[in-house]
Scaffold this motif. Structure first.
Motif, PDB file in Angstrom:
ATOM      1  N   LYS A   1      83.278 125.415  98.141  1.00 44.11           N
ATOM      2  CA  LYS A   1      84.214 125.780  99.183  1.00 44.11           C
ATOM      3  C   LYS A   1      84.430 124.614 100.146  1.00 44.11           C
ATOM      4  O   LYS A   1      85.563 124.267 100.489  1.00 44.11           O
ATOM      5  CB  LYS A   1      83.658 126.988  99.927  1.00 44.11           C
ATOM      6  N   PHE A   2      83.339 123.990 100.548  1.00 41.53           N
ATOM      7  CA  PHE A   2      83.469 122.865 101.481  1.00 41.53           C
ATOM      8  C   PHE A   2      84.295 121.742 100.855  1.00 41.53           C
ATOM      9  O   PHE A   2      85.036 121.046 101.546  1.00 41.53           O
ATOM     10  CB  PHE A   2      82.087 122.335 101.883  1.00 41.53           C
ATOM     11  N   MET A   3      84.162 121.577  99.539  1.00 41.61           N
ATOM     12  CA  MET A   3      84.882 120.497  98.864  1.00 41.61           C
ATOM     13  C   MET A   3      86.317 120.889  98.513  1.00 41.61           C
ATOM     14  O   MET A   3      86.970 120.210  97.736  1.00 41.61           O
ATOM     15  CB  MET A   3      84.120 120.056  97.612  1.00 41.61           C
ATOM     16  N   GLY A   4      86.778 121.977  99.076  1.00 34.78           N
ATOM     17  CA  GLY A   4      88.198 122.306  98.984  1.00 34.78           C
ATOM     18  C   GLY A   4      88.570 123.359  97.975  1.00 34.78           C
ATOM     19  O   GLY A   4      89.722 123.789  97.927  1.00 34.78           O
ATOM     20  N   TYR A   5      87.636 123.770  97.142  1.00 35.18           N
ATOM     21  CA  TYR A   5      87.950 124.814  96.166  1.00 35.18           C
ATOM     22  C   TYR A   5      88.162 126.150  96.859  1.00 35.18           C
ATOM     23  O   TYR A   5      87.544 126.427  97.890  1.00 35.18           O
ATOM     24  CB  TYR A   5      86.779 125.019  95.192  1.00 35.18           C
ATOM     25  N   ASN A   6      88.995 126.982  96.262  1.00 34.58           N
ATOM     26  CA  ASN A   6      88.927 128.400  96.571  1.00 34.58           C
ATOM     27  C   ASN A   6      87.781 128.943  95.726  1.00 34.58           C
ATOM     28  O   ASN A   6      87.602 128.511  94.581  1.00 34.58           O
ATOM     29  CB  ASN A   6      90.225 129.111  96.201  1.00 34.58           C
ATOM     30  N   THR A   7      87.035 129.852  96.277  1.00 36.71           N
ATOM     31  CA  THR A   7      85.879 130.345  95.525  1.00 36.71           C
ATOM     32  C   THR A   7      85.828 131.867  95.544  1.00 36.71           C
ATOM     33  O   THR A   7      86.217 132.502  96.524  1.00 36.71           O
ATOM     34  CB  THR A   7      84.561 129.815  96.122  1.00 36.71           C
ATOM     35  N   ILE A   8      85.347 132.416  94.446  1.00 36.10           N
ATOM     36  CA  ILE A   8      85.055 133.850  94.381  1.00 36.10           C
ATOM     37  C   ILE A   8      83.638 133.973  93.832  1.00 36.10           C
ATOM     38  O   ILE A   8      83.354 133.516  92.726  1.00 36.10           O
ATOM     39  CB  ILE A   8      86.019 134.598  93.427  1.00 36.10           C
ATOM     40  N   GLY A   9      82.757 134.535  94.623  1.00 42.31           N
ATOM     41  CA  GLY A   9      81.398 134.778  94.144  1.00 42.31           C
ATOM     42  C   GLY A   9      81.324 136.193  93.592  1.00 42.31           C
ATOM     43  O   GLY A   9      81.727 137.141  94.251  1.00 42.31           O
ATOM     44  N   ASP A  10      80.825 136.308  92.378  1.00 39.83           N
ATOM     45  CA  ASP A  10      80.729 137.631  91.738  1.00 39.83           C
ATOM     46  C   ASP A  10      79.289 137.856  91.289  1.00 39.83           C
ATOM     47  O   ASP A  10      78.716 137.049  90.571  1.00 39.83           O
ATOM     48  CB  ASP A  10      81.690 137.668  90.535  1.00 39.83           C
ATOM     49  N   VAL A  11      78.707 138.958  91.717  1.00 36.69           N
ATOM     50  CA  VAL A  11      77.294 139.225  91.429  1.00 36.69           C
ATOM     51  C   VAL A  11      77.050 139.621  89.971  1.00 36.69           C
ATOM     52  O   VAL A  11      75.949 139.540  89.464  1.00 36.69           O
ATOM     53  CB  VAL A  11      76.740 140.299  92.397  1.00 36.69           C
ATOM     54  N   HIS A  12      78.099 140.050  89.286  1.00 37.13           N
ATOM     55  CA  HIS A  12      77.991 140.470  87.892  1.00 37.13           C
ATOM     56  C   HIS A  12      76.766 141.361  87.644  1.00 37.13           C
ATOM     57  O   HIS A  12      75.817 140.999  86.933  1.00 37.13           O
ATOM     58  CB  HIS A  12      77.963 139.271  86.941  1.00 37.13           C
ATOM     59  N   LEU A  13      76.824 142.533  88.219  1.00 38.49           N
ATOM     60  CA  LEU A  13      75.723 143.497  88.124  1.00 38.49           C
ATOM     61  C   LEU A  13      75.421 143.915  86.692  1.00 38.49           C
ATOM     62  O   LEU A  13      76.347 144.131  85.903  1.00 38.49           O
ATOM     63  CB  LEU A  13      76.111 144.777  88.872  1.00 38.49           C
ATOM     64  N   GLY A  14      74.152 144.052  86.409  1.00 38.48           N
ATOM     65  CA  GLY A  14      73.763 144.705  85.166  1.00 38.48           C
ATOM     66  C   GLY A  14      73.800 146.207  85.427  1.00 38.48           C
ATOM     67  O   GLY A  14      72.841 146.778  85.937  1.00 38.48           O
ATOM     68  N   ASP A  15      74.939 146.832  85.136  1.00 38.44           N
ATOM     69  CA  ASP A  15      75.114 148.247  85.511  1.00 38.44           C
ATOM     70  C   ASP A  15      75.621 149.067  84.342  1.00 38.44           C
ATOM     71  O   ASP A  15      76.284 150.067  84.509  1.00 38.44           O
ATOM     72  CB  ASP A  15      76.090 148.360  86.687  1.00 38.44           C
ATOM     73  N   TRP A  16      75.362 148.606  83.129  1.00 37.32           N
ATOM     74  CA  TRP A  16      75.959 149.251  81.963  1.00 37.32           C
ATOM     75  C   TRP A  16      74.956 149.215  80.826  1.00 37.32           C
ATOM     76  O   TRP A  16      73.925 148.558  80.938  1.00 37.32           O
ATOM     77  CB  TRP A  16      77.241 148.496  81.597  1.00 37.32           C
ATOM     78  N   GLY A  17      75.262 149.916  79.791  1.00 38.52           N
ATOM     79  CA  GLY A  17      74.425 149.801  78.604  1.00 38.52           C
ATOM     80  C   GLY A  17      73.175 150.667  78.642  1.00 38.52           C
ATOM     81  O   GLY A  17      73.037 151.571  79.474  1.00 38.52           O
ATOM     82  N   LEU A  18      72.248 150.325  77.771  1.00 34.14           N
ATOM     83  CA  LEU A  18      71.079 151.167  77.524  1.00 34.14           C
ATOM     84  C   LEU A  18      70.269 151.488  78.777  1.00 34.14           C
ATOM     85  O   LEU A  18      69.739 152.591  78.928  1.00 34.14           O
ATOM     86  CB  LEU A  18      70.187 150.501  76.458  1.00 34.14           C
ATOM     87  N   GLN A  19      70.189 150.532  79.703  1.00 32.49           N
ATOM     88  CA  GLN A  19      69.402 150.810  80.912  1.00 32.49           C
ATOM     89  C   GLN A  19      69.909 152.059  81.641  1.00 32.49           C
ATOM     90  O   GLN A  19      69.130 152.824  82.193  1.00 32.49           O
ATOM     91  CB  GLN A  19      69.389 149.609  81.849  1.00 32.49           C
ATOM     92  N   MET A  20      71.212 152.273  81.578  1.00 34.41           N
ATOM     93  CA  MET A  20      71.775 153.464  82.234  1.00 34.41           C
ATOM     94  C   MET A  20      71.482 154.724  81.407  1.00 34.41           C
ATOM     95  O   MET A  20      71.130 155.765  81.946  1.00 34.41           O
ATOM     96  CB  MET A  20      73.291 153.297  82.412  1.00 34.41           C
ATOM     97  N   GLY A  21      71.598 154.588  80.103  1.00 37.06           N
ATOM     98  CA  GLY A  21      71.317 155.721  79.225  1.00 37.06           C
ATOM     99  C   GLY A  21      69.872 156.172  79.352  1.00 37.06           C
ATOM    100  O   GLY A  21      69.562 157.374  79.291  1.00 37.06           O
ATOM    101  N   LEU A  22      68.975 155.228  79.521  1.00 40.77           N
ATOM    102  CA  LEU A  22      67.557 155.561  79.673  1.00 40.77           C
ATOM    103  C   LEU A  22      67.327 156.416  80.917  1.00 40.77           C
ATOM    104  O   LEU A  22      66.555 157.376  80.892  1.00 40.77           O
ATOM    105  CB  LEU A  22      66.731 154.267  79.783  1.00 40.77           C
ATOM    106  N   ILE A  23      68.000 156.071  81.984  1.00 44.92           N
ATOM    107  CA  ILE A  23      67.823 156.831  83.220  1.00 44.92           C
ATOM    108  C   ILE A  23      68.375 158.250  83.057  1.00 44.92           C
ATOM    109  O   ILE A  23      67.738 159.231  83.448  1.00 44.92           O
ATOM    110  CB  ILE A  23      68.500 156.110  84.408  1.00 44.92           C
ATOM    111  N   VAL A  24      69.539 158.338  82.438  1.00 41.44           N
ATOM    112  CA  VAL A  24      70.140 159.659  82.207  1.00 41.44           C
ATOM    113  C   VAL A  24      69.183 160.509  81.362  1.00 41.44           C
ATOM    114  O   VAL A  24      68.891 161.668  81.689  1.00 41.44           O
ATOM    115  CB  VAL A  24      71.516 159.522  81.510  1.00 41.44           C
ATOM    116  N   ALA A  25      68.667 159.925  80.290  1.00 43.40           N
ATOM    117  CA  ALA A  25      67.792 160.677  79.386  1.00 43.40           C
ATOM    118  C   ALA A  25      66.507 161.121  80.099  1.00 43.40           C
ATOM    119  O   ALA A  25      66.046 162.253  79.941  1.00 43.40           O
ATOM    120  CB  ALA A  25      67.453 159.812  78.168  1.00 43.40           C
ATOM    121  N   GLU A  26      65.933 160.233  80.894  1.00 47.02           N
ATOM    122  CA  GLU A  26      64.700 160.556  81.605  1.00 47.02           C
ATOM    123  C   GLU A  26      64.957 161.645  82.659  1.00 47.02           C
ATOM    124  O   GLU A  26      64.157 162.565  82.833  1.00 47.02           O
ATOM    125  CB  GLU A  26      64.124 159.289  82.244  1.00 47.02           C
TER     126      GLU A  26
END
Ligand code: ARG
Length: 583
Positions: free
Chosen positions: A147-172
């Motif tokens: 950003k300081f060097m003039g770029y426009n920037t977008i920071g994205d956390v890219h959450l791990g919020d999908w897939g088997l980890q979610m299914g495991l919670i639902v099943a439990e």
């Protein structure tokens, strides 16, 4: 502003040419013998071969053509080196321009370009642990640098919020509370607003479920089905997923705020999901994706590969899309919505191969443009003080919040003991120093290398530490406060060696930031401010500043340390921390 090296190189080239030699011999470098000179040019040695004469003869002729006002010393020395020391008036002019320019005249190399920085990488339903410290800190620093060097920037956390980890919670959850309406296929009403679990329950549910799937095939199957149904849009599971997200995200926000790490976008793997089917279809149609042992894969090996680069798996034989698939689909989304010039990913370097595969697939499959820059910054591991993997006393993984808390407690005890600030300022001052200790301790290491976390050393007020940098800033702030209004004062030529060293250090800001960006090395900025802070302190010790009777001289000293302070503050802002008022 042009960099000093560019200015003196241009002058040197002109001098070569004025002396009758080819200008291309006039390259100047920073001296590798700082005891002899500040800059040097070795071009006469090479020129001598072409012009068939003694190098010293050329060096002498060139020196005669240089503008003497720019240099305190310009010397042709045997066998034909040209040694330079800049003049005080040159430095004065240059620094005055830096002082009055926007952002110290640093060239905005990213102007007009957009860079997406993918960092943090938190997973929902799991507490942030120490493994999440580095991607958060390094990613935030790189984003701020871009950003300081003039770029426009977008920071994205890219959450791990999908897939088997979610299914495991639902099943439990189903095993524990089968009567919840989410599991009732006949339920058509509104689901409750309140989540059926607290944060700490949620954080216990996931590891329990994850362990269970390993020795309970029936449960594993159930989790797979739940995952599939969730991804197909099962209404009750979607509602559970929303609860997980809400409970988890509130906590993630809280911890990232403690670290002064802020994302413009909180998108996740789930947001990439809608882009997967069309992407897969196109990759198949265009012949990029092929079936192999029941899975759909994208071969990315290249002829010159030194080690094997296996194909990128898009769809596993059980029909599930995986990590690489979501990363590619995320690129589809980013190109479509933002059209960035660059995507920069900060993760553990153990993911190097994953990104190699994904980047190749993205380029070959036309998911990004041929000119879209893709870069992965793979960071090393933070180990314990003893160099062994960081573990809690009972051998578990330390929570990030705990680590921040330990550092904060340690710093607080120092702040209280040294009676640094009044009682009501203790917490704010402590938080700033602790953050500086934590972040500088990390960022002063090259990202790719492992390092050992040493709380006492990182928090020390002396040495190459964050608190030392803060201490220097606070010291200057207090001098400036005693002096009064200083912002309008201009830079003057140096009157002693430590003033000149400080001025030379200041001039390196632009080149340092550019190099740090080009090599993805925030540690370059740390090394720069450590040197700069050293120069400030040396100057302070060797010069009577407030006690100086000559008002003009005093004004010049104040202007100089004021500029140094502003630069230090800007640099620590890029690194992601800030200085307190007192220390
Ligand atoms: N959630 C992932 C992990 O815990 C990190 C995500 C990194 N970013 C990415 N685009 N793959 O390993």
């Amino acid at each position: 502003m042009r960099k000093i090296l560019d200015i003196i190189t241009a002058n040197m080239r002109q001098a070569f040419s004025d002396a009758g030699y080819d200008a291309s011999f006039g390259n100047v470098t920073v001296s590798n013998r700082p005891d002899l000179c500040e800059y040097q040019c070795n071009g006469a040695l090479a020129a001598a071969k072409q012009y068939k004469c003694a190098p010293i003869q050329i060096a002498n002729a060139v020196v005669a053509k240089l503008d003497a006002n720019d240099y305190d010393m310009v010397e042709a020395v045997m066998p034909g080196f040209i040694n330079l020391k800049l003049s005080g008036s040159f430095l004065q002019k240059y620094l005055e321009e830096m002082r009055t320019a926007d952002d110290f005249g640093v060239e905005k190399i990213g102007a007009g370009k957009l860079c997406v920085v993918d960092y943090g990488g938190a997973n929902v339903a799991k507490p942030l642990h120490i493994g999440h410290l580095r991607p958060a800190i390094i990613g935030e620093a790189l984003k701020r640098l871009y950003k300081f060097m003039g770029y426009n920037t977008i920071g994205d956390v890219h959450l791990g919020d999908w897939g088997l980890q979610m299914g495991l919670i639902v099943a439990e959850l189903h095993e524990r509370q089968p009567d919840l309406p989410y599991f009732d296929p006949n339920f058509t009403g509104e689901y409750p607003d309140e989540a059926p679990f607290t944060l700490s329950e949620l954080e216990e549910i996931y590891p329990t479920a994850s362990a269970k799937k390993k020795d309970n095939a029936e449960f594993a199957e159930k989790a797979h089905i739940a995952t599939y149904e969730l991804q197909q849009g099962h209404r009750g599971y979607r509602a559970i997923w929303n609860h997980i997200m809400r409970v988890s995200l509130a906590d993630l926000h809280r911890i990232y705020d403690l670290l002064d790490v802020h994302f413009e976008k909180w998108l996740g793997e789930s947001d990439a999901d809608p882009y997967i089917p069309a992407m897969i279809q196109r990759l198949k149609d265009e012949g990029h994706a092929v079936m192999s042992e029941g899975a759909l894969v994208f071969p990315v090996a290249e002829e010159n590969d030194k080690k094997e680069v296996p194909p990128c798996i898009l769809v596993k034989s059980d029909g599930a899309a995986i990590y690489a698939t979501t990363d590619l689909a995320t690129m589809v989304q980013r190109m479509q919505d933002w059209n960035p010039d660059k995507m920069l990913y900060v993760t553990d370097k153990r993911q190097n191969l994953h990104f190699e595969q994904v980047f190749r697939a993205a380029k070959k499959g036309g998911i990004v443009k041929p000119e879209t820059e893709l870069e992965h910054v793979g960071h090393g591991t933070m180990n314990g003080k003893d160099g062994k993997p960081f573990k809690t006393r009972d051998g578990g993984v330390l929570r990030l919040e705990q680590l921040i808390g330990d550092m904060t407690d340690f710093v607080r005890s120092k702040v209280v003991e040294n009676r640094i600030v009044s009682d009501d300022e203790v917490e704010e001052t402590t938080a700033k120093i602790a953050l500086a200790a934590l972040k500088y301790g990390d960022l002063s290491n090259q990202p790719t290398k492992d390092y050992n976390f040493d709380l006492e050393r990182f928090a020390a007020f002396e040495g190459n530490t964050g608190p030392y940098i803060l201490y220097t800033i606070v010291r200057v702030k207090s001098i400036l406060a005693k002096f009064g209004a200083w912002e309008h004062l201009s830079i003057q030529a140096p009157t002693n060696a430590s003033a000149k060293d400080l001025m030379l250090a200041i001039t390196k800001l632009g080149p340092t930031l550019e190099f740090a960006l080009n090599t993805s090395s925030p540690n370059q900025i740390c090394a720069y401010i450590y040197d700069l802070a050293g120069c400030v302190n040396k100057f302070y010790h060797e010069t009577r500043i407030l006690g100086e009777e000559d008002q003009d001289l005093k004004n010049g000293y104040i202007a100089l340390i004021g500029l140094a302070k502003r630069i230090l503050e800007e640099c620590i802002h890029i690194l992601g921390f800030s200085a307190p008022e007192k220390m």
